[in-house]
Design a protein around this motif. Structure first.
Motif, mmCIF file in Angstrom:
data_model
loop_
_atom_site.group_PDB
_atom_site.id
_atom_site.type_symbol
_atom_site.label_atom_id
_atom_site.label_comp_id
_atom_site.label_asym_id
_atom_site.label_seq_id
_atom_site.Cartn_x
_atom_site.Cartn_y
_atom_site.Cartn_z
ATOM 1 N N ASN A 79 0.862 -1.173 0.000
ATOM 2 C CA ASN A 79 0.000 0.000 0.000
ATOM 3 C C ASN A 79 0.902 1.227 0.000
ATOM 4 N N SER A 117 -2.727 3.807 4.487
ATOM 5 C CA SER A 117 -2.968 2.662 5.369
ATOM 6 C C SER A 117 -2.640 3.019 6.814
ATOM 7 N N HIS A 119 -3.324 1.599 13.570
ATOM 8 C CA HIS A 119 -2.743 0.292 13.303
ATOM 9 C C HIS A 119 -1.861 -0.098 14.473
ATOM 10 N N PHE A 167 -5.776 -2.161 4.733
ATOM 11 C CA PHE A 167 -4.883 -1.724 3.669
ATOM 12 C C PHE A 167 -5.734 -1.550 2.415
ATOM 13 N N THR A 220 -3.394 0.287 -2.470
ATOM 14 C CA THR A 220 -2.706 -0.818 -3.137
ATOM 15 C C THR A 220 -2.504 -0.510 -4.616
ATOM 16 N N HIS A 228 -9.473 -8.759 4.393
ATOM 17 C CA HIS A 228 -8.112 -8.833 4.921
ATOM 18 C C HIS A 228 -7.829 -10.281 5.297
#
Length: 344
Positions: free
Chosen positions: A242, A247, A253, A291, A296, A325
């Protein structure tokens, strides 16, 4: 509201000086860029060199199934650091075996990749985003090496194994390492390199045919280990490739995704592009919220540029599958068979 720092952060990103984002137009410029970015990347990861390149190994378990054997091995990767690792070996194959190093993502560790539950019992039909990819690969004729990444499963901090049994130790390990100038990503990459060193020494394994496959956080480890270790001939990165902006900077995250200062040099696709000219397969779910697809697609466009200048355009492939995912494998497993020349 003007008090919110959103605009400040946006401008910081937009005006950052990425000194090593990919601008090469010729093969010579590409080679110079690759050498310089690799050096800066290793430095941002916290530097290498304090782990064993050939770890001490002890086999602690051996289980036979109808069509493969599962070993569990302790690899001493550094002073006071031991990494349990699964090795799956297919039965009935002639000659030296091609190898895939499998890097699990977030969850309960390496057991999820070999069809086991956290307590070590058989998972049977238990649904899991890892899709028992270790078993899928060994049944295609690969020897599969699956390290337990630090912070997961049996490698959580001692107190967290009691009070945080259903999660991981990524946060406390990562902040501890950062205060010492190191990163969780750097430790995981070095330990994966050590696992490759072990595999290269096993007589039944072919050190000239080593690939790597990783999901999510394991996709980070797979991509960046392949970027820095030329022993890896081919890489599959699932549900990770990504841009940092789209992301890990877009939403919360796990802290193990963050590499301090890396955006001074390059974005994620440039780092993944260090794998070139060796073959690379990108697997991504169209409904992946961690992501996202648009990031991507940006990364693939940059990778196509890098592989083109490296005169290796045919070495880059991808599959944007209709899922989330999770590992897919519909095209990536067969791609690895072709790259590593699995005998039927």
């Amino acid at each position: 509201m003007e008090w919110n720092p959103d605009e400040y952060l946006r401008k910081l990103y937009e005006t950052r000086s990425q000194t090593l984002d990919f601008k090469a137009k010729t093969a010579d410029q590409w080679k110079e860029w690759r050498t310089e970015l690799r050096e800066k990347f290793v430095d941002a990861l916290g530097g290498f060199g304090d782990m064993y390149s050939k770890p001490e190994a002890t086999v602690i378990e051996r289980v036979e199934y109808d069509d493969y054997i599962r070993e569990r091995i302790e690899l001493r990767t550094a002073d006071s650091l031991v990494m349990p690792t699964y090795l799956l070996l297919p039965k009935g194959r002639q000659g030296k075996l091609p190898v895939v190093v499998g890097c699990h993502g977030h969850g309960y560790g390496s057991k999820s990749a070999v069809g086991l539950l956290p307590d070590g019992s058989e998972a049977n039909d238990d649904p899991n985003v890892h899709r028992k990819f270790g078993i899928a690969l060994v049944r295609r004729g690969f020897a599969v090496v699956i390290p337990e990444l630090i912070g997961f499963g049996d490698r959580k901090l001692e107190n967290e194994a009691v009070v945080n049994r259903d999660s991981n130790s990524c946060f406390p390990i990562s902040v501890y390492l950062m205060m010492l100038g190191k990163t969780t990503a750097g430790i995981r990459i070095q330990e994966t390199m050590a696992a490759i060193g072990y595999a290269a020494e096993r007589e039944e394994l072919d050190a000239s045919r080593i690939g790597i496959f990783g999901l999510s956080g394991g996709g980070l480890v797979a991509a960046f280990t392949a970027a820095l270790d030329e022993r890896i001939r081919a890489a599959v990165v699932s549900c990770y490739t990504n841009t940092f902006l789209d992301s890990i900077l877009y939403r919360r995250h796990c802290i193990d995704n963050y590499i301090p200062g890396i955006l001074r040099y390059a974005e994620m696709p440039d780092l993944v592009g260090l794998i070139a000219p060796r073959p690379l397969f990108i697997e991504a779910g169209q409904r992946d919220e961690l992501f996202p697809l648009h990031g991507t697609e940006k990364a693939i466009a940059r990778l196509q540029q890098i592989y083109g200048v490296a005169d290796a355009a045919e070495g880059l492939d991808y599959h944007l599958f209709p899922g989330g995912h999770e590992i897919c494998g519909d095209r990536s497993y067969a791609w690895l068979e072709r790259q590593l020349q699995v005998q039927s």
